[in-house]
Motif scaffolding. Structure first.
Motif, PDB file in Angstrom:
ATOM      1  N   VAL A 135       0.837  -1.208   0.000  1.00  0.00           N
ATOM      2  CA  VAL A 135       0.000   0.000   0.000  1.00  0.00           C
ATOM      3  C   VAL A 135       0.866   1.251   0.000  1.00  0.00           C
ATOM      4  CG1 VAL A 135      -0.301   0.268   2.515  1.00  0.00           C
ATOM      5  CG2 VAL A 135      -2.106   1.004   0.967  1.00  0.00           C
ATOM      6  N   LEU A 136       2.005   1.213   0.672  1.00  0.00           N
ATOM      7  CA  LEU A 136       2.920   2.354   0.621  1.00  0.00           C
ATOM      8  C   LEU A 136       3.458   2.553  -0.791  1.00  0.00           C
ATOM      9  CD1 LEU A 136       4.939   1.918   3.935  1.00  0.00           C
ATOM     10  CD2 LEU A 136       3.540   3.895   3.316  1.00  0.00           C
ATOM     11  N   GLY A 137       3.804   1.463  -1.473  1.00  0.00           N
ATOM     12  CA  GLY A 137       4.292   1.567  -2.842  1.00  0.00           C
ATOM     13  C   GLY A 137       3.264   2.182  -3.768  1.00  0.00           C
ATOM     14  N   GLN A 138       2.011   1.750  -3.637  1.00  0.00           N
ATOM     15  CA  GLN A 138       0.946   2.296  -4.475  1.00  0.00           C
ATOM     16  C   GLN A 138       0.743   3.783  -4.218  1.00  0.00           C
ATOM     17  OE1 GLN A 138      -2.209  -0.295  -3.250  1.00  0.00           O
ATOM     18  NE2 GLN A 138      -1.427  -2.048  -4.412  1.00  0.00           N
ATOM     19  N   VAL A 139       0.780   4.177  -2.936  1.00  0.00           N
ATOM     20  CA  VAL A 139       0.583   5.584  -2.588  1.00  0.00           C
ATOM     21  C   VAL A 139       1.751   6.438  -3.064  1.00  0.00           C
ATOM     22  CG1 VAL A 139       0.492   7.198  -0.640  1.00  0.00           C
ATOM     23  CG2 VAL A 139      -0.970   5.170  -0.653  1.00  0.00           C
ATOM     24  N   ILE A 140       2.973   6.005  -2.768  1.00  0.00           N
ATOM     25  CA  ILE A 140       4.145   6.794  -3.132  1.00  0.00           C
ATOM     26  C   ILE A 140       4.249   6.953  -4.648  1.00  0.00           C
ATOM     27  CG2 ILE A 140       6.685   6.730  -3.181  1.00  0.00           C
ATOM     28  CD1 ILE A 140       6.574   5.591  -0.333  1.00  0.00           C
ATOM     29  N   ALA A 141       3.914   5.904  -5.390  1.00  0.00           N
ATOM     30  CA  ALA A 141       3.974   5.984  -6.853  1.00  0.00           C
ATOM     31  C   ALA A 141       2.987   7.000  -7.414  1.00  0.00           C
ATOM     32  CB  ALA A 141       3.709   4.604  -7.454  1.00  0.00           C
ATOM     33  N   GLY A 142       1.909   7.274  -6.682  1.00  0.00           N
ATOM     34  CA  GLY A 142       0.886   8.179  -7.191  1.00  0.00           C
ATOM     35  C   GLY A 142       0.926   9.598  -6.640  1.00  0.00           C
ATOM     36  N   LEU A 143       1.863   9.889  -5.756  1.00  0.00           N
ATOM     37  CA  LEU A 143       1.925  11.227  -5.163  1.00  0.00           C
ATOM     38  C   LEU A 143       2.454  12.262  -6.157  1.00  0.00           C
ATOM     39  CD1 LEU A 143       3.419  10.391  -1.628  1.00  0.00           C
ATOM     40  CD2 LEU A 143       1.054  11.023  -2.148  1.00  0.00           C
ATOM     41  N   ASP A 144       2.004  13.487  -6.006  1.00  0.00           N
ATOM     42  CA  ASP A 144       2.554  14.584  -6.814  1.00  0.00           C
ATOM     43  C   ASP A 144       3.965  14.931  -6.360  1.00  0.00           C
ATOM     44  OD1 ASP A 144       0.226  14.870  -8.351  1.00  0.00           O
ATOM     45  OD2 ASP A 144      -0.706  16.167  -6.833  1.00  0.00           O
ATOM     46  N   ARG A 145       4.172  14.895  -5.026  1.00  0.00           N
ATOM     47  CA  ARG A 145       5.494  15.212  -4.462  1.00  0.00           C
ATOM     48  C   ARG A 145       5.905  14.076  -3.511  1.00  0.00           C
ATOM     49  NH1 ARG A 145       4.818  19.634  -1.107  1.00  0.00           N
ATOM     50  NH2 ARG A 145       2.556  19.261  -1.164  1.00  0.00           N
ATOM     51  N   PRO A 146       6.352  12.977  -4.078  1.00  0.00           N
ATOM     52  CA  PRO A 146       6.690  11.820  -3.240  1.00  0.00           C
ATOM     53  C   PRO A 146       7.983  12.049  -2.479  1.00  0.00           C
ATOM     54  CG  PRO A 146       7.347  11.397  -5.493  1.00  0.00           C
ATOM     55  CD  PRO A 146       6.620  12.723  -5.498  1.00  0.00           C
ATOM     56  N   PRO A 147       8.219  11.284  -1.422  1.00  0.00           N
ATOM     57  CA  PRO A 147       9.499  11.410  -0.710  1.00  0.00           C
ATOM     58  C   PRO A 147      10.661  11.054  -1.626  1.00  0.00           C
ATOM     59  CG  PRO A 147       8.291   9.452   0.000  1.00  0.00           C
ATOM     60  CD  PRO A 147       7.350  10.247  -0.838  1.00  0.00           C
ATOM     61  N   ALA A 148      11.793  11.724  -1.397  1.00  0.00           N
ATOM     62  CA  ALA A 148      12.980  11.447  -2.209  1.00  0.00           C
ATOM     63  C   ALA A 148      13.544  10.065  -1.921  1.00  0.00           C
ATOM     64  CB  ALA A 148      14.047  12.510  -1.948  1.00  0.00           C
ATOM     65  N   LEU A 149      13.308   9.574  -0.711  1.00  0.00           N
ATOM     66  CA  LEU A 149      13.891   8.299  -0.289  1.00  0.00           C
ATOM     67  C   LEU A 149      12.878   7.502   0.519  1.00  0.00           C
ATOM     68  CD1 LEU A 149      16.247   6.310   0.169  1.00  0.00           C
ATOM     69  CD2 LEU A 149      17.040   7.803   2.014  1.00  0.00           C
ATOM     70  N   TRP A 150      12.758   6.233   0.169  1.00  0.00           N
ATOM     71  CA  TRP A 150      11.915   5.295   0.910  1.00  0.00           C
ATOM     72  C   TRP A 150      12.788   4.139   1.364  1.00  0.00           C
ATOM     73  CZ3 TRP A 150       7.783   1.762  -1.854  1.00  0.00           C
ATOM     74  CH2 TRP A 150       7.213   0.895  -0.917  1.00  0.00           C
ATOM     75  N   MET A 151      12.965   4.020   2.678  1.00  0.00           N
ATOM     76  CA  MET A 151      13.652   2.873   3.257  1.00  0.00           C
ATOM     77  C   MET A 151      12.601   1.911   3.794  1.00  0.00           C
ATOM     78  SD  MET A 151      16.815   4.506   5.413  1.00  0.00           S
ATOM     79  CE  MET A 151      17.598   6.055   4.917  1.00  0.00           C
ATOM     80  N   ASN A 152      12.794   0.643   3.507  1.00  0.00           N
ATOM     81  CA  ASN A 152      11.853  -0.366   3.972  1.00  0.00           C
ATOM     82  C   ASN A 152      12.597  -1.401   4.802  1.00  0.00           C
ATOM     83  OD1 ASN A 152       8.876  -0.752   3.303  1.00  0.00           O
ATOM     84  ND2 ASN A 152       9.622  -2.864   3.145  1.00  0.00           N
ATOM     85  N   ALA A 153      12.035  -1.721   5.951  1.00  0.00           N
ATOM     86  CA  ALA A 153      12.674  -2.723   6.802  1.00  0.00           C
ATOM     87  C   ALA A 153      12.758  -4.062   6.077  1.00  0.00           C
ATOM     88  CB  ALA A 153      11.898  -2.882   8.104  1.00  0.00           C
ATOM     89  N   SER A 154      13.853  -4.745   6.289  1.00  0.00           N
ATOM     90  CA  SER A 154      14.040  -6.125   5.862  1.00  0.00           C
ATOM     91  C   SER A 154      14.827  -6.787   6.990  1.00  0.00           C
ATOM     92  CB  SER A 154      14.764  -6.207   4.520  1.00  0.00           C
ATOM     93  OG  SER A 154      14.889  -7.555   4.090  1.00  0.00           O
ATOM     94  N   THR A 155      15.531  -7.849   6.728  1.00  0.00           N
ATOM     95  CA  THR A 155      16.230  -8.539   7.807  1.00  0.00           C
ATOM     96  C   THR A 155      17.434  -9.308   7.290  1.00  0.00           C
ATOM     97  OG1 THR A 155      16.024 -10.319   9.446  1.00  0.00           O
ATOM     98  CG2 THR A 155      14.550 -10.426   7.550  1.00  0.00           C
ATOM     99  N   ALA A 156      18.467  -9.364   8.097  1.00  0.00           N
ATOM    100  CA  ALA A 156      19.658 -10.144   7.771  1.00  0.00           C
ATOM    101  C   ALA A 156      19.371 -11.639   7.778  1.00  0.00           C
ATOM    102  CB  ALA A 156      20.779  -9.825   8.765  1.00  0.00           C
ATOM    103  N   THR A 157      18.217 -12.024   8.303  1.00  0.00           N
ATOM    104  CA  THR A 157      17.815 -13.428   8.304  1.00  0.00           C
ATOM    105  C   THR A 157      17.640 -13.958   6.884  1.00  0.00           C
ATOM    106  OG1 THR A 157      16.775 -13.267  10.481  1.00  0.00           O
ATOM    107  CG2 THR A 157      15.971 -15.009   9.066  1.00  0.00           C
ATOM    108  N   ILE A 158      17.560 -13.084   5.911  1.00  0.00           N
ATOM    109  CA  ILE A 158      17.364 -13.508   4.523  1.00  0.00           C
ATOM    110  C   ILE A 158      18.537 -14.337   4.003  1.00  0.00           C
ATOM    111  CG2 ILE A 158      18.420 -11.506   3.379  1.00  0.00           C
ATOM    112  CD1 ILE A 158      15.959 -11.528   1.469  1.00  0.00           C
ATOM    113  N   TYR A 159      19.710 -14.204   4.642  1.00  0.00           N
ATOM    114  CA  TYR A 159      20.886 -14.942   4.181  1.00  0.00           C
ATOM    115  C   TYR A 159      20.893 -16.368   4.745  1.00  0.00           C
ATOM    116  CZ  TYR A 159      22.652 -10.427   2.597  1.00  0.00           C
ATOM    117  OH  TYR A 159      22.801  -9.209   1.958  1.00  0.00           O
TER     118      TYR A 159
END
Length: 319
Positions: free
Chosen positions: A92-116
């Motif tokens: 939902v954040l991706g959909q909103v940010i993609a449609g904003l007139d003035r979106p944030p310059a940077l979007w950080m999204n939590a992930s985890t080192a457990t992915i390795y």
């Protein structure tokens, strides 16, 4: 800066909110449960749009930390909530940010080192360039594979919606250690203080960690370095074996005895405590390749120095 922190009511979110608010930035936390705070808090459910969208319009930075806590048993109901809370909020954040007139310059999204991958060897550690993602390692319990599948689905949801005007960084965070009550460090220190801080399992599993100060500094570093995109490992450059991690913590705390906990006892104990052994027994050997390559300097590179500072501040908070 105008900073929006979806899911910012947890330990890491509050840590970042305190830091940015103290430095005069305009902080807005999006949370399912409102509570008094020095910064603005808006209600959201992590699935649908609402009034919170206005906070993102014209903002400078969004750091999404939304996700149901994983300190629980991985039964089917909890698994569904763990996945949905992360994937739905990210989408939902991706959909909103993609449609904003003035979106944030940077979007950080939590992930985890457990992915390795789970590894007990002493060969090449996992960085963002050559690291091997986990899943299906021989002998790995189903719960470990589940955690890796969650991380992969989380990052896939983050990547799937193009945001051409917004740079995106996935924060593959190791254990983030601060002296806050109820945090990971507080729990580990409680074990040590009660004589239970011995080697956990074989003790050969790698512990990847990052001090609170370096976590915050790394986030600020990423803001100021536009070349950093995609997954970024937030971990100290010196992962350490569990047996040494716990020994250093005991010595720093002045506790001589720490009863070891064999793997079978951990399995029994975690079942009794309604959590999972994966949180302790899975090996994570992760290093911050992109941060180091870009010139970032850690204040706490090694565990002994970090443990000493954290214990000192933890004791100060108890007074």
């Amino acid at each position: 800066m105008r900073i929006v922190l979806p899911g910012g009511s947890g330990q890491v979110g509050q840590m970042l909110a305190r830091h940015f608010h103290a430095r005069g930035h305009r902080v807005t936390v999006l949370s399912r449960s409102a509570h008094p705070s020095p910064w603005k808090t808006l209600s959201w459910d992590g699935r649908t749009t609402g009034d919170w969208v206005t906070a993102l319009e014209g903002s400078d930075l969004c750091i999404n930390l939304t996700g149901r806590f994983v300190n629980c048993r991985y039964n089917q109901a909890n698994r569904r909530e763990i996945v949905a809370s992360r994937v739905d909020a990210t989408r939902v954040l991706g959909q909103v940010i993609a449609g904003l007139d003035r979106p944030p310059a940077l979007w950080m999204n939590a992930s985890t080192a457990t992915i390795y991958r789970h590894t007990l060897d002493t060969q090449q550690p996992n960085d963002e360039f050559t690291g091997v993602l986990g899943g299906g390692e021989p002998g790995a319990p189903d719960t470990w594979n589940f955690s890796i599948s969650v991380a992969k689905a989380w990052e896939q949801a983050f990547d799937e919606i193009p945001t051409p005007r917004t740079r995106k960084v996935a924060l593959r965070s190791a254990l983030t250690l601060s002296p806050d009550q109820g945090g990971v460090f507080d729990v580990l220190l409680g074990l040590v203080r009660h004589g239970l801080g011995g080697t956990q399992g074989s003790g050969k599993q790698w512990v990847s960690w990052i001090h609170e100060v370096d976590f915050i500094a790394a986030v600020e570093w990423i803001v100021g370095h536009p070349e950093l995109e995609g997954p970024v490992n937030l971990a100290a450059p010196s992962p350490i074996h569990n047996r040494d991690f716990m020994r250093v913590l005991r010595e720093t705390c002045g506790v001589r005895i720490g009863l070891p906990a064999p793997a079978f006892l951990i399995e029994i104990g975690t079942r009794f405590m309604q959590t999972e052994s994966e949180l302790v027994l899975k090996s994570r050997r992760v290093v911050p390749g992109k941060l180091m390559q870009s010139g970032f300097e850690f204040r706490f590179e090694d565990w002994p120095g970090a443990a000493k500072e954290l214990v000192k501040r933890w004791r100060a908070l108890q007074r």
